[in-house]
Design a protein around this motif. Structure first.
Motif, mmCIF file in Angstrom:
data_model
loop_
_atom_site.group_PDB
_atom_site.id
_atom_site.type_symbol
_atom_site.label_atom_id
_atom_site.label_comp_id
_atom_site.label_asym_id
_atom_site.label_seq_id
_atom_site.Cartn_x
_atom_site.Cartn_y
_atom_site.Cartn_z
ATOM 1 N N GLU A 1 0.830 -1.202 0.000
ATOM 2 C CA GLU A 1 0.000 0.000 0.000
ATOM 3 C C GLU A 1 0.866 1.255 0.000
ATOM 4 N N LEU A 2 1.945 1.249 0.772
ATOM 5 C CA LEU A 2 2.840 2.405 0.781
ATOM 6 C C LEU A 2 3.412 2.642 -0.614
ATOM 7 N N GLN A 3 3.862 1.583 -1.262
ATOM 8 C CA GLN A 3 4.394 1.711 -2.615
ATOM 9 C C GLN A 3 3.334 2.273 -3.561
ATOM 10 N N ALA A 4 2.103 1.762 -3.452
ATOM 11 C CA ALA A 4 1.024 2.211 -4.330
ATOM 12 C C ALA A 4 0.673 3.681 -4.086
ATOM 13 N N ARG A 5 0.666 4.089 -2.820
ATOM 14 C CA ARG A 5 0.336 5.482 -2.516
ATOM 15 C C ARG A 5 1.420 6.432 -3.050
ATOM 16 N N ILE A 6 2.673 6.013 -2.977
ATOM 17 C CA ILE A 6 3.741 6.845 -3.524
ATOM 18 C C ILE A 6 3.618 6.946 -5.037
ATOM 19 N N ARG A 7 3.335 5.825 -5.691
ATOM 20 C CA ARG A 7 3.138 5.876 -7.140
ATOM 21 C C ARG A 7 1.965 6.790 -7.493
ATOM 22 N N ALA A 8 0.902 6.746 -6.687
ATOM 23 C CA ALA A 8 -0.255 7.611 -6.946
ATOM 24 C C ALA A 8 0.128 9.086 -6.820
ATOM 25 N N LEU A 9 0.934 9.422 -5.820
ATOM 26 C CA LEU A 9 1.388 10.808 -5.666
ATOM 27 C C LEU A 9 2.214 11.241 -6.873
ATOM 28 N N LEU A 10 3.028 10.343 -7.386
ATOM 29 C CA LEU A 10 3.890 10.675 -8.519
ATOM 30 C C LEU A 10 3.126 10.759 -9.833
ATOM 31 N N ARG A 11 1.895 10.231 -9.849
ATOM 32 C CA ARG A 11 1.073 10.316 -11.069
ATOM 33 C C ARG A 11 0.229 11.572 -11.116
ATOM 34 N N ARG A 12 0.190 12.320 -10.051
ATOM 35 C CA ARG A 12 -0.653 13.516 -10.036
ATOM 36 C C ARG A 12 -0.163 14.547 -11.057
ATOM 37 N N PRO A 13 -1.071 15.415 -11.537
ATOM 38 C CA PRO A 13 -0.659 16.431 -12.516
ATOM 39 C C PRO A 13 0.562 17.214 -12.045
ATOM 40 N N GLY A 14 1.538 17.334 -12.933
ATOM 41 C CA GLY A 14 2.754 18.053 -12.605
ATOM 42 C C GLY A 14 3.780 17.215 -11.880
ATOM 43 N N ALA A 15 3.440 15.944 -11.580
ATOM 44 C CA ALA A 15 4.387 15.070 -10.881
ATOM 45 C C ALA A 15 5.201 14.288 -11.897
ATOM 46 N N SER A 16 5.862 13.218 -11.417
ATOM 47 C CA SER A 16 6.884 12.574 -12.228
ATOM 48 C C SER A 16 6.425 11.354 -13.003
ATOM 49 N N LEU A 17 5.285 10.748 -12.616
ATOM 50 C CA LEU A 17 4.830 9.555 -13.307
ATOM 51 C C LEU A 17 3.545 9.825 -14.081
ATOM 52 N N GLY A 18 3.153 8.833 -14.895
ATOM 53 C CA GLY A 18 1.867 8.923 -15.571
ATOM 54 C C GLY A 18 1.924 9.589 -16.918
ATOM 55 N N ALA A 19 3.092 9.744 -17.495
ATOM 56 C CA ALA A 19 3.206 10.366 -18.804
ATOM 57 C C ALA A 19 4.147 9.549 -19.671
ATOM 58 N N GLU A 20 3.944 9.640 -20.979
ATOM 59 C CA GLU A 20 4.880 9.039 -21.915
ATOM 60 C C GLU A 20 5.879 10.094 -22.355
ATOM 61 N N LEU A 21 7.137 9.749 -22.293
ATOM 62 C CA LEU A 21 8.204 10.634 -22.749
ATOM 63 C C LEU A 21 8.751 10.068 -24.042
ATOM 64 N N ASN A 22 9.009 10.937 -25.007
ATOM 65 C CA ASN A 22 9.510 10.426 -26.278
ATOM 66 C C ASN A 22 10.508 11.385 -26.897
ATOM 67 N N CYS A 23 11.367 10.794 -27.705
ATOM 68 C CA CYS A 23 12.350 11.548 -28.483
ATOM 69 C C CYS A 23 12.752 10.633 -29.630
ATOM 70 N N GLY A 24 12.777 11.157 -30.855
ATOM 71 C CA GLY A 24 13.035 10.312 -31.997
ATOM 72 C C GLY A 24 11.969 9.239 -32.100
ATOM 73 N N ARG A 25 12.372 7.985 -32.192
ATOM 74 C CA ARG A 25 11.424 6.855 -32.233
ATOM 75 C C ARG A 25 11.380 6.119 -30.897
ATOM 76 N N LEU A 26 11.916 6.749 -29.873
ATOM 77 C CA LEU A 26 12.027 6.159 -28.541
ATOM 78 C C LEU A 26 10.893 6.658 -27.650
ATOM 79 N N VAL A 27 10.265 5.735 -26.916
ATOM 80 C CA VAL A 27 9.174 6.097 -26.005
ATOM 81 C C VAL A 27 9.414 5.417 -24.653
ATOM 82 N N LEU A 28 9.248 6.178 -23.573
ATOM 83 C CA LEU A 28 9.311 5.640 -22.216
ATOM 84 C C LEU A 28 7.981 5.892 -21.527
#
Length: 227
Positions: free
Chosen positions: A107-134
């Motif tokens: 649960e602690l791990q999940a709550r931290i991931r949820a915080l990082l997915r919030r708008p303006g945070a670090s998770l929950g987005a696809e990053l890309n450059c060239g033909r590379l996607v993360l």
């Protein structure tokens, strides 16, 4: 992702740091408010996990001070205080989430991931450059839809470079994001990791390359940009 853990119970701190480490986070653990404020002055963190009952004061006082100073990192309170009033005071002081002891590590791990997915945070987005996607949530790297196998730290390094693609990222900033204080790091660890990641990107039609600015840092750019 680097997490600041403020917990004065050594055994619990060790267990939390180990549990978060297995989830891919770099964790710096301290047991006092003084230590927390000292490290916050020099290191950038993605999340703070904060106990309230600390030897040199109340964690809420620290929370109020860092919010007044403009720190916007997500803060998760980790405490045995289970009263509604306690939760309200914590959230009003600037906490983003609240987890009662005892708790499940999942649960602690999940709550931290949820915080990082919030708008303006670090998770929950696809990053890309060239033909590379993360995919920053699944941590999967793909090139034209096909998976590219990278280690956990190589993926973290790639994320930092992708977030600043086309710009030079100082070596010290990359190291701060990859390693906690207690990680045994040799003087050329980052250089070796960059070399491995560069070879992986060159082995597929990623369309990107990593440039080295000697004595300064590294830059990820599309191959056409290097021409």
């Amino acid at each position: 992702m680097r997490i600041l853990l403020i917990e004065d119970n050594p055994r619990l701190a060790e267990l939390v740091a180990k549990g978060l480490g297995t989830a891919g986070f770099a964790v710096d653990s301290f047991g006092t408010i003084t230590e927390a404020e000292t490290t916050l002055a020099t290191v950038t963190y993605h999340v703070m996990v904060l106990d309230l009952g600390l030897p040199d004061g109340d964690g809420l006082d620290l929370l109020v001070r860092i919010r007044r100073r403009g720190f916007v990192l997500p803060v998760l309170l980790l405490t045995a205080r289970d009263g509604v009033g306690d939760r309200v005071r914590g959230l009003d002081a600037g906490a983003d989430d609240y987890l009662l002891k005892p708790f499940a590590m999942d649960e602690l791990q999940a709550r931290i991931r949820a915080l990082l997915r919030r708008p303006g945070a670090s998770l929950g987005a696809e990053l890309n450059c060239g033909r590379l996607v993360l995919d920053t949530l699944s941590r999967q790297v793909t090139v034209e839809g096909l998976p590219l196998v990278t280690s956990k730290r190589e993926t973290d390094l790639l994320e930092q470079l992708l977030r600043r693609s086309g710009r030079v990222v100082p070596k010290r900033l990359l190291e701060d994001g990859l390693y906690s204080f207690d990680t045994d790091v040799s003087s050329n660890s980052l250089e070796a990791m960059v070399s491995r990641l560069r070879k992986r990107l060159a082995s597929v039609p990623s369309g990107v390359t990593i440039h080295t600015l000697r004595g300064v840092g590294y830059m990820l750019a599309e191959e056409d940009d290097a021409a």
